[in-house]
Scaffold this motif. Structure first.
Motif, PDB file in Angstrom:
ATOM      1  N   THR A  99       0.856  -1.184   0.000  1.00  0.00           N
ATOM      2  CA  THR A  99       0.000   0.000   0.000  1.00  0.00           C
ATOM      3  C   THR A  99       0.890   1.232   0.000  1.00  0.00           C
ATOM      4  O   THR A  99       1.774   1.367   0.844  1.00  0.00           O
ATOM      5  N   TYR A 100       0.652   2.108  -0.955  1.00  0.00           N
ATOM      6  CA  TYR A 100       1.457   3.315  -1.108  1.00  0.00           C
ATOM      7  C   TYR A 100       0.634   4.539  -0.716  1.00  0.00           C
ATOM      8  O   TYR A 100      -0.427   4.792  -1.288  1.00  0.00           O
ATOM      9  N   TYR A 101       1.132   5.275   0.259  1.00  0.00           N
ATOM     10  CA  TYR A 101       0.492   6.508   0.723  1.00  0.00           C
ATOM     11  C   TYR A 101       1.323   7.708   0.272  1.00  0.00           C
ATOM     12  O   TYR A 101       2.544   7.734   0.472  1.00  0.00           O
ATOM     13  N   ASN A 102       0.650   8.700  -0.299  1.00  0.00           N
ATOM     14  CA  ASN A 102       1.284   9.975  -0.609  1.00  0.00           C
ATOM     15  C   ASN A 102       0.367  11.084  -0.111  1.00  0.00           C
ATOM     16  O   ASN A 102      -0.774  11.212  -0.568  1.00  0.00           O
ATOM     17  N   ILE A 103       0.864  11.864   0.840  1.00  0.00           N
ATOM     18  CA  ILE A 103       0.041  12.840   1.552  1.00  0.00           C
ATOM     19  C   ILE A 103       0.708  14.206   1.478  1.00  0.00           C
ATOM     20  O   ILE A 103       1.926  14.321   1.675  1.00  0.00           O
ATOM     21  N   THR A 104      -0.091  15.228   1.187  1.00  0.00           N
ATOM     22  CA  THR A 104       0.390  16.607   1.134  1.00  0.00           C
ATOM     23  C   THR A 104      -0.386  17.443   2.135  1.00  0.00           C
ATOM     24  O   THR A 104      -1.614  17.481   2.097  1.00  0.00           O
ATOM     25  N   VAL A 105       0.339  18.099   3.042  1.00  0.00           N
ATOM     26  CA  VAL A 105      -0.295  18.918   4.072  1.00  0.00           C
ATOM     27  C   VAL A 105       0.209  20.355   3.942  1.00  0.00           C
ATOM     28  O   VAL A 105       1.419  20.596   4.041  1.00  0.00           O
ATOM     29  N   PRO A 106      -0.686  21.325   3.709  1.00  0.00           N
ATOM     30  CA  PRO A 106      -0.241  22.722   3.637  1.00  0.00           C
ATOM     31  C   PRO A 106       0.388  23.170   4.965  1.00  0.00           C
ATOM     32  O   PRO A 106      -0.175  22.923   6.034  1.00  0.00           O
ATOM     33  N   ARG A 107       1.526  23.804   4.881  1.00  0.00           N
ATOM     34  CA  ARG A 107       2.180  24.269   6.100  1.00  0.00           C
ATOM     35  C   ARG A 107       1.290  25.236   6.874  1.00  0.00           C
ATOM     36  O   ARG A 107       1.291  25.247   8.105  1.00  0.00           O
ATOM     37  N   SER A 108       0.519  26.037   6.159  1.00  0.00           N
ATOM     38  CA  SER A 108      -0.331  27.017   6.824  1.00  0.00           C
ATOM     39  C   SER A 108      -1.426  26.358   7.660  1.00  0.00           C
ATOM     40  O   SER A 108      -1.891  26.929   8.646  1.00  0.00           O
ATOM     41  N   GLU A 109      -1.852  25.143   7.293  1.00  0.00           N
ATOM     42  CA  GLU A 109      -2.917  24.460   8.039  1.00  0.00           C
ATOM     43  C   GLU A 109      -2.444  24.000   9.414  1.00  0.00           C
ATOM     44  O   GLU A 109      -3.243  23.915  10.358  1.00  0.00           O
ATOM     45  N   ILE A 110      -1.161  23.692   9.538  1.00  0.00           N
ATOM     46  CA  ILE A 110      -0.655  23.169  10.811  1.00  0.00           C
ATOM     47  C   ILE A 110       0.300  24.145  11.495  1.00  0.00           C
ATOM     48  O   ILE A 110       0.983  23.777  12.447  1.00  0.00           O
ATOM     49  N   ASN A 111       0.337  25.380  10.976  1.00  0.00           N
ATOM     50  CA  ASN A 111       1.158  26.426  11.576  1.00  0.00           C
ATOM     51  C   ASN A 111       2.641  26.056  11.577  1.00  0.00           C
ATOM     52  O   ASN A 111       3.362  26.298  12.554  1.00  0.00           O
ATOM     53  N   ALA A 112       3.087  25.483  10.465  1.00  0.00           N
ATOM     54  CA  ALA A 112       4.492  25.061  10.343  1.00  0.00           C
ATOM     55  C   ALA A 112       5.322  26.217   9.804  1.00  0.00           C
ATOM     56  O   ALA A 112       5.692  26.266   8.628  1.00  0.00           O
ATOM     57  N   LEU A 113       5.622  27.165  10.677  1.00  0.00           N
ATOM     58  CA  LEU A 113       6.418  28.322  10.297  1.00  0.00           C
ATOM     59  C   LEU A 113       7.892  27.952  10.252  1.00  0.00           C
ATOM     60  O   LEU A 113       8.350  27.081  11.000  1.00  0.00           O
ATOM     61  N   PRO A 114       8.658  28.611   9.391  1.00  0.00           N
ATOM     62  CA  PRO A 114      10.098  28.304   9.303  1.00  0.00           C
ATOM     63  C   PRO A 114      10.796  28.448  10.658  1.00  0.00           C
ATOM     64  O   PRO A 114      10.671  29.473  11.328  1.00  0.00           O
ATOM     65  N   GLY A 115      11.491  27.395  11.055  1.00  0.00           N
ATOM     66  CA  GLY A 115      12.239  27.415  12.297  1.00  0.00           C
ATOM     67  C   GLY A 115      11.433  27.175  13.548  1.00  0.00           C
ATOM     68  O   GLY A 115      12.000  27.062  14.639  1.00  0.00           O
ATOM     69  N   LYS A 116      10.113  27.077  13.426  1.00  0.00           N
ATOM     70  CA  LYS A 116       9.283  26.861  14.616  1.00  0.00           C
ATOM     71  C   LYS A 116       9.230  25.372  14.956  1.00  0.00           C
ATOM     72  O   LYS A 116       8.975  24.540  14.082  1.00  0.00           O
ATOM     73  N   PRO A 117       9.424  25.011  16.220  1.00  0.00           N
ATOM     74  CA  PRO A 117       9.330  23.596  16.600  1.00  0.00           C
ATOM     75  C   PRO A 117       7.907  23.052  16.417  1.00  0.00           C
ATOM     76  O   PRO A 117       6.920  23.734  16.710  1.00  0.00           O
ATOM     77  N   LEU A 118       7.823  21.844  15.908  1.00  0.00           N
ATOM     78  CA  LEU A 118       6.566  21.114  15.809  1.00  0.00           C
ATOM     79  C   LEU A 118       6.795  19.735  16.414  1.00  0.00           C
ATOM     80  O   LEU A 118       7.928  19.259  16.512  1.00  0.00           O
ATOM     81  N   TYR A 119       5.711  19.091  16.763  1.00  0.00           N
ATOM     82  CA  TYR A 119       5.774  17.752  17.334  1.00  0.00           C
ATOM     83  C   TYR A 119       4.985  16.841  16.400  1.00  0.00           C
ATOM     84  O   TYR A 119       3.845  17.123  16.052  1.00  0.00           O
ATOM     85  N   PHE A 120       5.612  15.742  15.972  1.00  0.00           N
ATOM     86  CA  PHE A 120       5.041  14.932  14.892  1.00  0.00           C
ATOM     87  C   PHE A 120       5.190  13.444  15.203  1.00  0.00           C
ATOM     88  O   PHE A 120       6.180  13.007  15.782  1.00  0.00           O
ATOM     89  N   ASN A 121       4.198  12.693  14.777  1.00  0.00           N
ATOM     90  CA  ASN A 121       4.304  11.235  14.818  1.00  0.00           C
ATOM     91  C   ASN A 121       3.325  10.657  13.804  1.00  0.00           C
ATOM     92  O   ASN A 121       2.337  11.311  13.424  1.00  0.00           O
ATOM     93  N   PHE A 122       3.597   9.432  13.366  1.00  0.00           N
ATOM     94  CA  PHE A 122       2.621   8.722  12.546  1.00  0.00           C
ATOM     95  C   PHE A 122       2.633   7.248  12.917  1.00  0.00           C
ATOM     96  O   PHE A 122       3.628   6.719  13.423  1.00  0.00           O
ATOM     97  N   VAL A 123       1.511   6.597  12.662  1.00  0.00           N
ATOM     98  CA  VAL A 123       1.389   5.164  12.912  1.00  0.00           C
ATOM     99  C   VAL A 123       0.668   4.524  11.729  1.00  0.00           C
ATOM    100  O   VAL A 123      -0.103   5.180  11.017  1.00  0.00           O
TER     101      VAL A 123
END
Length: 201
Positions: free
Chosen positions: A140-164
């Protein structure tokens, strides 16, 4: 742009660990010589507009019979981005509100009988994230695109991420009996305090 990649394998990334008991026959063992050990090759990349998650799941049995918010119960990929840190569990008081360590952008993506479906939980606004999931040669092949603006992924800003990646090989079970995860904090015990830290430039 940047990139991180890795692989989730049995037994290292299996949760709960009780699923590894050989008598359950979820994986290949002396008690289940014809079993299969699911694995996940993944990459996380980004540019100035989007974050991209790609995963190849080696799984000969794809079963996804759920709809909408319940697709997490079948074969699917779930991921979360949190943009605020949380204190570790052992540093919280009994009065610490649940919301303070479970807020975030939580998604599930699955290949269903209706095609690819993506769900963003705990919001009425929907999502601008896009996904494509395909099956080919027992993978199964997953390809996902998430706009940075939707998750507040500003340049240099720390984010916390995980996937399962959940694996449910039953046609009757109401949820997957196990999953493979990159780290703690998402499945089993949702907790921003356990999520890995990432920084996008």
């Amino acid at each position: 742009a940047g990139k991180a990649s890795g692989k989730l394998v049995v037994p290292t990334h299996v949760q709960p660990v009780s699923a590894l008991h050989p008598e359950l026959s979820y994986f290949k063992s002396s008690m289940n010589p014809n079993g299969h050990n699911v694995s996940v090759d993944y990459s996380l990349t980004y540019d100035d507009k989007n974050l991209y998650i790609a995963a190849k799941v080696d799984d000969p049995h794809h079963i996804q019979r759920f709809k909408k918010d319940n697709i997490w119960r079948g074969d699917n990929l779930q991921f979360v981005f949190a943009d605020s840190p949380a204190a570790p569990a052992d540093a919280r008081s009994m009065e610490t509100p649940l919301k303070s360590y479970t807020e975030g952008h939580n998604y599930s993506v699955a290949l269903t009988p209706r095609g690819t479906e993506i769900v963003k939980y705990h919001t009425r606004l929907g999502t601008r994230a896009k996904a494509e999931v395909v099956r080919k040669d027992n993978q199964t092949y997953y390809n996902i695109t998430v706009p940075r603006s939707e998750i507040n992924a500003l340049p240099g800003k720390p984010l916390y991420f995980n996937f399962v990646v959940f694996d449910n090989n039953s046609k009757t079970a109401n949820a997957a009996p196990y999953w493979l995860d990159m780290d703690d904090g998402l499945a089993g015990n949702r907790d921003n305090g356990a999520l890995p830290l990432v920084v996008f430039e």
